[in-house]
Design a protein around this motif. Structure first.
Motif, PDB file in Angstrom:
ATOM      1  N   ASP A 105      42.343  22.267  57.038  1.00 49.81           N
ATOM      2  CA  ASP A 105      43.480  22.343  56.971  1.00 49.81           C
ATOM      3  C   ASP A 105      44.476  23.891  55.481  1.00 49.81           C
ATOM      4  OD1 ASP A 105      41.957  23.270  54.647  1.00 49.81           O
ATOM      5  OD2 ASP A 105      42.635  21.012  53.360  1.00 49.81           O
ATOM      6  N   MET A 106      43.334  24.703  56.965  1.00 47.08           N
ATOM      7  CA  MET A 106      44.368  25.750  56.630  1.00 47.08           C
ATOM      8  C   MET A 106      43.381  26.586  55.211  1.00 47.08           C
ATOM      9  SD  MET A 106      47.729  25.979  57.567  1.00 47.08           S
ATOM     10  CE  MET A 106      48.220  24.110  56.388  1.00 47.08           C
ATOM     11  N   TYR A 107      42.098  25.951  54.229  1.00 51.21           N
ATOM     12  CA  TYR A 107      42.026  26.343  52.892  1.00 51.21           C
ATOM     13  C   TYR A 107      41.151  28.132  53.929  1.00 51.21           C
ATOM     14  CZ  TYR A 107      43.457  23.453  49.266  1.00 51.21           C
ATOM     15  OH  TYR A 107      44.048  22.646  48.833  1.00 51.21           O
ATOM     16  N   SER A 108      40.259  27.457  55.184  1.00 46.43           N
ATOM     17  CA  SER A 108      39.370  28.586  55.230  1.00 46.43           C
ATOM     18  C   SER A 108      39.423  28.730  56.946  1.00 46.43           C
ATOM     19  CB  SER A 108      37.598  28.799  54.728  1.00 46.43           C
ATOM     20  OG  SER A 108      37.298  27.845  54.800  1.00 46.43           O
ATOM     21  N   VAL A 109      38.251  29.622  57.305  1.00 49.56           N
ATOM     22  CA  VAL A 109      38.104  29.526  58.414  1.00 49.56           C
ATOM     23  C   VAL A 109      36.807  30.073  58.682  1.00 49.56           C
ATOM     24  CG1 VAL A 109      38.045  30.526  60.632  1.00 49.56           C
ATOM     25  CG2 VAL A 109      40.156  30.394  59.445  1.00 49.56           C
ATOM     26  N   LEU A 110      36.288  28.989  59.252  1.00 47.55           N
ATOM     27  CA  LEU A 110      34.438  28.631  59.703  1.00 47.55           C
ATOM     28  C   LEU A 110      33.665  29.402  60.278  1.00 47.55           C
ATOM     29  CD1 LEU A 110      33.860  25.373  57.988  1.00 47.55           C
ATOM     30  CD2 LEU A 110      33.887  27.266  56.775  1.00 47.55           C
ATOM     31  N   SER A 111      33.301  30.112  60.696  1.00 44.65           N
ATOM     32  CA  SER A 111      32.513  30.391  61.905  1.00 44.65           C
ATOM     33  C   SER A 111      31.775  29.747  62.414  1.00 44.65           C
ATOM     34  CB  SER A 111      31.622  32.307  61.684  1.00 44.65           C
ATOM     35  OG  SER A 111      30.562  31.718  60.722  1.00 44.65           O
ATOM     36  N   SER A 112      31.046  30.137  63.753  1.00 46.49           N
ATOM     37  CA  SER A 112      31.108  28.879  64.910  1.00 46.49           C
ATOM     38  C   SER A 112      29.407  29.262  64.329  1.00 46.49           C
ATOM     39  CB  SER A 112      31.385  29.332  66.543  1.00 46.49           C
ATOM     40  OG  SER A 112      31.346  30.709  66.187  1.00 46.49           O
ATOM     41  N   GLY A 113      28.672  30.407  64.549  1.00 47.14           N
ATOM     42  CA  GLY A 113      27.186  30.491  64.102  1.00 47.14           C
ATOM     43  C   GLY A 113      26.802  28.946  62.603  1.00 47.14           C
ATOM     44  N   ASP A 114      28.223  28.603  61.614  1.00 49.47           N
ATOM     45  CA  ASP A 114      27.937  27.517  60.956  1.00 49.47           C
ATOM     46  C   ASP A 114      26.884  26.298  60.860  1.00 49.47           C
ATOM     47  OD1 ASP A 114      28.622  29.558  58.666  1.00 49.47           O
ATOM     48  OD2 ASP A 114      30.221  28.770  59.124  1.00 49.47           O
ATOM     49  N   PRO A 116      26.242  22.871  61.328  1.00 47.74           N
ATOM     50  CA  PRO A 116      26.869  21.052  61.282  1.00 47.74           C
ATOM     51  C   PRO A 116      27.207  20.875  59.913  1.00 47.74           C
ATOM     52  CG  PRO A 116      25.785  20.756  63.107  1.00 47.74           C
ATOM     53  CD  PRO A 116      25.195  21.859  62.194  1.00 47.74           C
ATOM     54  N   GLU A 117      26.780  20.649  59.043  1.00 51.25           N
ATOM     55  CA  GLU A 117      26.003  20.364  57.680  1.00 51.25           C
ATOM     56  C   GLU A 117      27.267  20.902  56.908  1.00 51.25           C
ATOM     57  OE1 GLU A 117      23.484  20.971  59.451  1.00 51.25           O
ATOM     58  OE2 GLU A 117      22.585  18.847  60.472  1.00 51.25           O
ATOM     59  N   HIS A 119      30.075  22.435  57.889  1.00 50.79           N
ATOM     60  CA  HIS A 119      30.980  22.526  58.198  1.00 50.79           C
ATOM     61  C   HIS A 119      31.571  21.091  57.000  1.00 50.79           C
ATOM     62  CE1 HIS A 119      31.732  25.316  61.571  1.00 50.79           C
ATOM     63  NE2 HIS A 119      30.868  25.622  61.631  1.00 50.79           N
ATOM     64  N   VAL A 120      30.609  19.997  57.829  1.00 51.46           N
ATOM     65  CA  VAL A 120      30.954  18.667  57.203  1.00 51.46           C
ATOM     66  C   VAL A 120      31.405  19.063  55.348  1.00 51.46           C
ATOM     67  CG1 VAL A 120      30.476  16.201  56.098  1.00 51.46           C
ATOM     68  CG2 VAL A 120      30.098  17.044  58.818  1.00 51.46           C
ATOM     69  N   ILE A 121      30.040  19.982  54.976  1.00 53.03           N
ATOM     70  CA  ILE A 121      30.073  20.301  53.399  1.00 53.03           C
ATOM     71  C   ILE A 121      31.223  20.626  53.359  1.00 53.03           C
ATOM     72  CG2 ILE A 121      29.162  21.206  50.925  1.00 53.03           C
ATOM     73  CD1 ILE A 121      26.599  20.541  52.621  1.00 53.03           C
ATOM     74  N   ALA A 122      31.792  21.720  53.747  1.00 51.71           N
ATOM     75  CA  ALA A 122      33.464  22.492  53.207  1.00 51.71           C
ATOM     76  C   ALA A 122      34.753  21.901  53.441  1.00 51.71           C
ATOM     77  CB  ALA A 122      33.125  24.023  54.248  1.00 51.71           C
ATOM     78  N   ARG A 123      34.587  20.976  54.442  1.00 58.54           N
ATOM     79  CA  ARG A 123      35.724  20.212  54.269  1.00 58.54           C
ATOM     80  C   ARG A 123      35.993  19.319  54.166  1.00 58.54           C
ATOM     81  NH1 ARG A 123      34.799  17.806  60.366  1.00 58.54           N
ATOM     82  NH2 ARG A 123      33.179  16.513  59.233  1.00 58.54           N
ATOM     83  N   GLU A 124      34.526  17.982  53.345  1.00 56.11           N
ATOM     84  CA  GLU A 124      35.132  17.880  52.043  1.00 56.11           C
ATOM     85  C   GLU A 124      35.213  18.873  50.639  1.00 56.11           C
ATOM     86  OE1 GLU A 124      30.997  15.916  51.345  1.00 56.11           O
ATOM     87  OE2 GLU A 124      31.507  14.791  53.038  1.00 56.11           O
ATOM     88  N   GLN A 125      34.514  20.097  50.970  1.00 60.72           N
ATOM     89  CA  GLN A 125      34.991  20.417  49.527  1.00 60.72           C
ATOM     90  C   GLN A 125      36.552  20.839  49.288  1.00 60.72           C
ATOM     91  OE1 GLN A 125      31.704  23.756  49.728  1.00 60.72           O
ATOM     92  NE2 GLN A 125      31.422  22.718  48.169  1.00 60.72           N
ATOM     93  N   ARG A 126      37.465  21.197  50.623  1.00 56.81           N
ATOM     94  CA  ARG A 126      38.538  21.367  51.130  1.00 56.81           C
ATOM     95  C   ARG A 126      39.418  20.094  50.215  1.00 56.81           C
ATOM     96  NH1 ARG A 126      36.467  24.337  54.913  1.00 56.81           N
ATOM     97  NH2 ARG A 126      37.745  21.745  56.653  1.00 56.81           N
ATOM     98  N   PHE A 127      38.722  19.096  51.104  1.00 56.99           N
ATOM     99  CA  PHE A 127      39.752  17.875  50.630  1.00 56.99           C
ATOM    100  C   PHE A 127      39.546  16.842  49.768  1.00 56.99           C
ATOM    101  CE2 PHE A 127      40.319  13.481  50.754  1.00 56.99           C
ATOM    102  CZ  PHE A 127      41.808  12.897  51.151  1.00 56.99           C
ATOM    103  N   GLU A 128      38.534  17.841  48.583  1.00 58.33           N
ATOM    104  CA  GLU A 128      38.911  17.124  47.414  1.00 58.33           C
ATOM    105  C   GLU A 128      39.153  18.220  46.392  1.00 58.33           C
ATOM    106  OE1 GLU A 128      34.469  16.975  45.638  1.00 58.33           O
ATOM    107  OE2 GLU A 128      33.365  15.624  47.627  1.00 58.33           O
ATOM    108  N   LEU A 129      38.898  19.678  46.593  1.00 63.30           N
ATOM    109  CA  LEU A 129      40.211  20.491  46.146  1.00 63.30           C
ATOM    110  C   LEU A 129      41.634  19.850  46.329  1.00 63.30           C
ATOM    111  CD1 LEU A 129      40.886  23.093  44.025  1.00 63.30           C
ATOM    112  CD2 LEU A 129      40.229  24.240  46.727  1.00 63.30           C
TER     113      LEU A 129
END
Length: 185
Positions: A105-114, A116-117, A119-129
């Protein structure tokens, strides 16, 4: 305001629609992002962005060039969003999926080297924020978004919201405290 932008604004004030279209092009993404952060809904964000530009166009002759154009247009957009929030109760579900395919949702751009876990955690944190931001009262929400997402200075926020800097600081502090409470729950 840079010289080129000042010339575009002057042309737009004289009735040049192409110049106003250039201003729209310069600010449409910024106003949409601000509106999305304020309202948490892409459809409402689009509506408020359009409404802000309509109001700006209708009042362009009232714009005072001694102030930054960005401050003026941000103020219009912020006021449109606050008015929408006052008129409308939230119509979203915290269980609803995010709008984009990848959940971002545009909060941050994740690098492709991260991983999958990650990505999931970051997505959940952005959603919670985002959910926590949506729970803030409009006056705190505006200050938090303008400071931490739009990265504006206290003085710029004060100018946009037509408030003293001390009030902006107080609202920012209270907004952070409220976010902290929402995020702990």
């Amino acid at each position: 305001m840079d010289l080129l932008e000042a010339k575009i604004v002057t042309r737009a004030q004289k009735g040049d629609r192409i110049a106003f279209a250039e201003l729209v092009e310069l600010y449409k993404d910024k106003l949409y992002n601000l509106s999305y952060r304020m309202l948490g809904n892409p459809h409402d964000a689009e509506e408020m962005t359009q409404e802000a530009f309509l109001k700006a166009y209708a009042n362009l002759k009232k714009y005072d060039s001694r102030h930054k154009f960005s401050t003026w247009i941000y103020r219009i957009a912020t006021n449109c969003c606050i008015d929408r929030l006052r008129k409308k109760k939230a119509d979203y579900s915290l269980d609803a999926p995010l709008d984009s395919d990848d959940g971002g949702d545009m909060y941050s751009v994740l690098s492709s080297g991260d991983s999958p876990e990650f990505h999931v955690i970051a997505r959940e944190q952005r959603f919670e924020l985002q959910s926590a931001i949506e729970q803030l009262p409009p006056s705190y929400r505006a200050v938090v978004i303008l400071k931490y997402i739009e990265d504006l200075s206290m003085q710029e926020i004060a100018d946009i919201l037509a408030l003293p800097v001390s009030t902006v600081k107080t609202r920012l502090h209270r907004g952070r405290e409220a976010l902290r409470t929402y995020m702990i729950q």
